[in-house]
Design a protein around this motif. Sequence first.
Motif, PDB file in Angstrom:
ATOM      1  N   LYS A   1     -22.726  11.860  -4.561  1.00 43.28           N
ATOM      2  CA  LYS A   1     -23.159  11.699  -5.950  1.00 43.28           C
ATOM      3  C   LYS A   1     -22.392  12.657  -6.837  1.00 43.28           C
ATOM      4  CE  LYS A   1     -27.609  10.155  -4.424  1.00 43.28           C
ATOM      5  NZ  LYS A   1     -29.026  10.130  -4.626  1.00 43.28           N
ATOM      6  N   VAL A   2     -22.090  12.198  -8.037  1.00 45.29           N
ATOM      7  CA  VAL A   2     -21.407  13.035  -9.018  1.00 45.29           C
ATOM      8  C   VAL A   2     -22.390  13.287 -10.144  1.00 45.29           C
ATOM      9  CG1 VAL A   2     -19.474  13.247 -10.609  1.00 45.29           C
ATOM     10  CG2 VAL A   2     -19.150  12.114  -8.398  1.00 45.29           C
TER      11      VAL A   2
ATOM     12  N   VAL B   1     -23.504  10.372 -12.607  1.00 49.43           N
ATOM     13  CA  VAL B   1     -22.421   9.509 -13.046  1.00 49.43           C
ATOM     14  C   VAL B   1     -22.065   8.484 -11.970  1.00 49.43           C
ATOM     15  CG1 VAL B   1     -19.996   9.537 -13.760  1.00 49.43           C
ATOM     16  CG2 VAL B   1     -21.512  11.370 -14.473  1.00 49.43           C
ATOM     17  N   TYR B   2     -22.217   8.876 -10.710  1.00 46.91           N
ATOM     18  CA  TYR B   2     -21.784   8.013  -9.608  1.00 46.91           C
ATOM     19  C   TYR B   2     -22.619   8.278  -8.362  1.00 46.91           C
ATOM     20  CZ  TYR B   2     -18.867   5.996  -5.947  1.00 46.91           C
ATOM     21  OH  TYR B   2     -18.430   5.271  -4.892  1.00 46.91           O
ATOM     22  N   SER B   3     -22.804   7.225  -7.568  1.00 41.98           N
ATOM     23  CA  SER B   3     -23.415   7.346  -6.251  1.00 41.98           C
ATOM     24  C   SER B   3     -22.756   6.314  -5.352  1.00 41.98           C
ATOM     25  CB  SER B   3     -24.920   7.098  -6.319  1.00 41.98           C
ATOM     26  OG  SER B   3     -25.491   7.176  -5.028  1.00 41.98           O
TER      27      SER B   3
ATOM     28  N   ARG C   1     -17.301   8.550  -0.494  1.00 42.37           N
ATOM     29  CA  ARG C   1     -16.591   9.787  -0.848  1.00 42.37           C
ATOM     30  C   ARG C   1     -15.414   9.520  -1.783  1.00 42.37           C
ATOM     31  NH1 ARG C   1     -15.347  15.029   1.732  1.00 42.37           N
ATOM     32  NH2 ARG C   1     -16.689  14.424   3.438  1.00 42.37           N
ATOM     33  N   SER C   2     -14.579   8.534  -1.489  1.00 42.67           N
ATOM     34  CA  SER C   2     -13.401   8.306  -2.333  1.00 42.67           C
ATOM     35  C   SER C   2     -13.801   7.856  -3.733  1.00 42.67           C
ATOM     36  CB  SER C   2     -12.446   7.298  -1.686  1.00 42.67           C
ATOM     37  OG  SER C   2     -13.053   6.027  -1.587  1.00 42.67           O
ATOM     38  N   GLY C   3     -14.840   7.049  -3.827  1.00 42.38           N
ATOM     39  CA  GLY C   3     -15.342   6.636  -5.139  1.00 42.38           C
ATOM     40  C   GLY C   3     -15.870   7.824  -5.924  1.00 42.38           C
ATOM     41  N   ALA C   4     -16.549   8.732  -5.236  1.00 35.93           N
ATOM     42  CA  ALA C   4     -17.086   9.932  -5.891  1.00 35.93           C
ATOM     43  C   ALA C   4     -15.956  10.833  -6.365  1.00 35.93           C
ATOM     44  CB  ALA C   4     -18.007  10.682  -4.940  1.00 35.93           C
ATOM     45  N   GLN C   5     -14.919  10.970  -5.530  1.00 39.05           N
ATOM     46  CA  GLN C   5     -13.779  11.798  -5.935  1.00 39.05           C
ATOM     47  C   GLN C   5     -13.079  11.214  -7.155  1.00 39.05           C
ATOM     48  OE1 GLN C   5     -11.791  11.801  -2.126  1.00 39.05           O
ATOM     49  NE2 GLN C   5     -12.573  13.847  -1.612  1.00 39.05           N
ATOM     50  N   ASN C   6     -12.924   9.891  -7.176  1.00 38.87           N
ATOM     51  CA  ASN C   6     -12.311   9.239  -8.338  1.00 38.87           C
ATOM     52  C   ASN C   6     -13.168   9.395  -9.583  1.00 38.87           C
ATOM     53  OD1 ASN C   6     -10.086   8.385  -6.876  1.00 38.87           O
ATOM     54  ND2 ASN C   6     -11.005   6.409  -6.361  1.00 38.87           N
ATOM     55  N   ALA C   7     -14.484   9.222  -9.425  1.00 44.05           N
ATOM     56  CA  ALA C   7     -15.394   9.358 -10.569  1.00 44.05           C
ATOM     57  C   ALA C   7     -15.380  10.788 -11.092  1.00 44.05           C
ATOM     58  CB  ALA C   7     -16.810   8.944 -10.159  1.00 44.05           C
TER      59      ALA C   7
ATOM     60  N   LEU D   1     -25.688  11.527 -22.689  1.00 47.89           N
ATOM     61  CA  LEU D   1     -25.711  10.255 -21.976  1.00 47.89           C
ATOM     62  C   LEU D   1     -25.157   9.121 -22.842  1.00 47.89           C
ATOM     63  CD1 LEU D   1     -26.520   8.724 -19.400  1.00 47.89           C
ATOM     64  CD2 LEU D   1     -28.757   8.335 -20.475  1.00 47.89           C
ATOM     65  N   LYS D   2     -25.451   9.154 -24.108  1.00 48.35           N
ATOM     66  CA  LYS D   2     -24.957   8.122 -25.031  1.00 48.35           C
ATOM     67  C   LYS D   2     -23.430   8.074 -25.005  1.00 48.35           C
ATOM     68  CE  LYS D   2     -25.601   6.494 -29.720  1.00 48.35           C
ATOM     69  NZ  LYS D   2     -26.218   6.741 -31.006  1.00 48.35           N
ATOM     70  N   ARG D   3     -22.784   9.238 -24.989  1.00 50.76           N
ATOM     71  CA  ARG D   3     -21.317   9.300 -24.916  1.00 50.76           C
ATOM     72  C   ARG D   3     -20.814   8.891 -23.532  1.00 50.76           C
ATOM     73  NH1 ARG D   3     -19.355  15.078 -26.298  1.00 50.76           N
ATOM     74  NH2 ARG D   3     -17.427  14.169 -25.547  1.00 50.76           N
ATOM     75  N   ILE D   4     -21.483   9.380 -22.493  1.00 52.99           N
ATOM     76  CA  ILE D   4     -21.033   9.156 -21.115  1.00 52.99           C
ATOM     77  C   ILE D   4     -21.131   7.691 -20.716  1.00 52.99           C
ATOM     78  CG2 ILE D   4     -21.604   9.677 -18.702  1.00 52.99           C
ATOM     79  CD1 ILE D   4     -22.307  12.553 -19.725  1.00 52.99           C
ATOM     80  N   LYS D   5     -22.153   6.990 -21.198  1.00 51.31           N
ATOM     81  CA  LYS D   5     -22.357   5.591 -20.813  1.00 51.31           C
ATOM     82  C   LYS D   5     -21.222   4.678 -21.271  1.00 51.31           C
ATOM     83  CE  LYS D   5     -27.108   4.600 -19.780  1.00 51.31           C
ATOM     84  NZ  LYS D   5     -26.914   3.651 -18.701  1.00 51.31           N
ATOM     85  N   ARG D   6     -20.461   5.101 -22.263  1.00 55.70           N
ATOM     86  CA  ARG D   6     -19.318   4.287 -22.696  1.00 55.70           C
ATOM     87  C   ARG D   6     -18.296   4.138 -21.568  1.00 55.70           C
ATOM     88  NH1 ARG D   6     -18.529   7.751 -27.994  1.00 55.70           N
ATOM     89  NH2 ARG D   6     -20.509   7.274 -28.981  1.00 55.70           N
ATOM     90  N   LYS D   7     -18.129   5.185 -20.777  1.00 52.65           N
ATOM     91  CA  LYS D   7     -17.158   5.173 -19.669  1.00 52.65           C
ATOM     92  C   LYS D   7     -17.842   4.895 -18.327  1.00 52.65           C
ATOM     93  CE  LYS D   7     -13.174   6.781 -17.685  1.00 52.65           C
ATOM     94  NZ  LYS D   7     -11.834   6.392 -17.913  1.00 52.65           N
ATOM     95  N   PHE D   8     -19.075   5.381 -18.160  1.00 53.07           N
ATOM     96  CA  PHE D   8     -19.827   5.225 -16.916  1.00 53.07           C
ATOM     97  C   PHE D   8     -21.171   4.550 -17.233  1.00 53.07           C
ATOM     98  CE2 PHE D   8     -17.034   8.863 -16.407  1.00 53.07           C
ATOM     99  CZ  PHE D   8     -16.434   8.610 -15.181  1.00 53.07           C
TER     100      PHE D   8
END
Length: 120
Positions: A85-86, A51-53, A56-62, A101-108
């Motif tokens: 990475k998350v 979802v994220y790479s 640290r703060s960006g990963a915690q928020n994600a 992934l189809k659902r997740i890509k709407r937000k990420f």
Amino acid sequence: MMLFTAFLAVIGHAQEGKVTINQDDRITDLLELKKKMNRNETDSRRYKIQVYSGNRSGAQNAQKDFAETFGDWRPVMHYETPNFKVWAGNFSTRLEADRALKRIKRKFPAAFIFKPKKKK
């Protein structure tokens, strides 16, 4: 008052019953096997979604945003130098991961599917 009396009469004549569940003994064995499989989060035969790479703060928020939006999959943070990475999910088939992934890509929108490398 008459309604209350009728209610008491119904409760007073309620029946008690006994429920018997007949279950194949192998179901318990299968559930234990599934638990063992799910314990190994980095099994290289499983698919995950990144979802994220980044930092640290960006990963915690994600991780927090993902957990609030998608209760189906638990997000986990990993550190691989130099990025945090998350990852989410532990999908046994590519089709299952594609649907998620189809659902997740709407937000990420940068999310993608991968298989973790085997630990040596």
